[in-house]
Design an enzyme around this catalytic site. Structure first.
Site, PDB file in Angstrom:
ATOM      1  N   ARG A   1      11.255  -2.617  -7.812  1.00 28.23           N
ATOM      2  CA  ARG A   1       9.818  -2.606  -8.519  1.00 28.23           C
ATOM      3  C   ARG A   1       9.321  -1.794 -10.171  1.00 28.23           C
ATOM      4  O   ARG A   1      11.469  -1.585 -10.765  1.00 28.23           O
ATOM      5  CB  ARG A   1       9.188  -1.319  -7.569  1.00 28.23           C
ATOM      6  CG  ARG A   1       9.121  -1.121  -5.973  1.00 28.23           C
ATOM      7  CD  ARG A   1       8.383  -2.421  -5.967  1.00 28.23           C
ATOM      8  NE  ARG A   1       7.126  -2.905  -6.294  1.00 28.23           N
ATOM      9  CZ  ARG A   1       6.450  -2.231  -5.100  1.00 28.23           C
ATOM     10  NH1 ARG A   1       6.751  -1.454  -4.482  1.00 28.23           N
ATOM     11  NH2 ARG A   1       4.895  -1.714  -4.940  1.00 28.23           N
TER      12      ARG A   1
ATOM     13  N   ASN B   1       5.152   2.771  -5.727  1.00 26.62           N
ATOM     14  CA  ASN B   1       5.169   2.142  -7.170  1.00 26.62           C
ATOM     15  C   ASN B   1       3.795   3.436  -8.191  1.00 26.62           C
ATOM     16  O   ASN B   1       4.785   4.012  -9.266  1.00 26.62           O
ATOM     17  CB  ASN B   1       5.212   1.077  -7.457  1.00 26.62           C
ATOM     18  CG  ASN B   1       6.240   0.985  -8.718  1.00 26.62           C
ATOM     19  OD1 ASN B   1       6.812   0.832  -8.799  1.00 26.62           O
ATOM     20  ND2 ASN B   1       6.095  -0.475  -9.444  1.00 26.62           N
TER      21      ASN B   1
ATOM     22  N   PRO C   1       0.919  -1.065   0.026  1.00 29.34           N
ATOM     23  CA  PRO C   1      -0.026  -0.033   0.114  1.00 29.34           C
ATOM     24  C   PRO C   1       1.192   1.122   0.428  1.00 29.34           C
ATOM     25  O   PRO C   1       1.735   0.963   0.622  1.00 29.34           O
ATOM     26  CB  PRO C   1      -0.930  -0.196   1.464  1.00 29.34           C
ATOM     27  CG  PRO C   1      -0.104  -0.756   2.286  1.00 29.34           C
ATOM     28  CD  PRO C   1       1.008  -1.959   1.419  1.00 29.34           C
TER      29      PRO C   1
END
Ligand code: ZN
Length: 269
Positions: A258, A162, A2
């Site tokens: 990521r 991200n 989150p």
């Protein structure tokens, strides 16, 4: 994982349901049994977030510090609460509401000093009213690291994940591989104030929308995005699809562990 808006929302949701009253606390899974026993019967006096860290304040016992990590979940419900499963690390309960915490990376009782040490390790958070981008700028403006990696570093700026990193760089036309020290002060100020607005909207709507009104599906006559993640975005998880603005294929690459997404046509600054 989150992003910060979710954690700030969870802080507000906790306070709305449990604030100012005594709560019952239990750890059906057992891993937080001692902490839950101390919190049981105490009054929740504060709930706050800093980046991805959640703090629930019980004056008599200190703070419950929670970090959801990759797999943690917090779910709310109304009473009567179902019997908790043995995966629930912490259940809070009052006459009307319950909250179940499962699978967090951290759930621990901490003192004011421990809590302050956590704040000190984190960068400023666009969602904390007293924070500004100054401290982040001091580090970014000296860094030889890419701005895309810097935005994901919680020590530099807290709460950006991200989605916000990819989208805010797109909104400002900034090449994600540009080095921190090559960013101008006015570019950084624009990124910071945009994050404040976008993330506040994220807290309000409980999802991330980053597309300007003129680029919304109705305005552009395009179909809305279909994705579990929800809102309208420019580049996040749109790899190999055409950019809404210039038609270039959105690109993806791994950066700071990521997947990064960007439009090489629009992000040239
Ligand atoms: Zn583009």
């Amino acid at each position: 994982m989150p992003e910060g808006h979710t954690i700030h929302r969870l802080a507000a949701d906790h306070f709305e349901r449990f604030g100012g009253r005594a709560v019952r606390a239990a750890s059906p899974q057992g891993k937080f049994a001692d902490g839950a026993a101390l919190v049981d019967g105490q009054v929740l006096e504060a709930a706050e977030a800093h980046g991805k860290h959640l703090f629930l304040g019980f004056a008599a016992t200190g703070w419950v510090h929670i970090h959801l990590g990759l797999f943690g979940k917090l779910g709310f419900g109304t009473t009567p609460a179902p019997p908790p499963t043995d995966t629930v690390r912490l259940r809070l309960l009052n006459e009307r509401h319950y909250a179940d915490l499962r699978g967090p990376t951290a759930c621990a009782l901490v003192t004011d000093a421990d809590k302050q040490a956590i704040h000190d390790r984190l960068g400023p958070d666009p969602l904390r009213a007293d924070d500004d981008g100054e401290r982040a700028w001091r580090r970014i403006s000296r860094s030889r690291t890419s701005v895309a990696a810097l935005l994901m570093d919680q020590k530099i700026i807290a709460g950006v994940g991200n989605v916000y990193r990819a989208e805010v760089l797109f909104r400002h036309g900034i090449d994600p591989y540009r080095l921190g020290r090559d960013l101008t002060r006015s570019e950084w100020d624009a990124i910071w104030s945009d994050l404040v607005v976008l993330m506040r909207e994220g807290v309000r709507n409980n999802r991330i929308d980053t597309v300007r009104p003129e680029h919304e599906p109705e305005a552009m006559g395009r179909p809305p995005r279909v994705d579990d993640h929800g809102g309208e975005v420019y580049v996040y998880r749109r790899a190999a699809q055409p950019c809404h603005l210039c038609g270039t294929d959105v690109r993806t690459a791994e950066l700071a562990a990521r997947n990064l997404f960007w439009c090489p046509g629009c992000q040239t600054r």
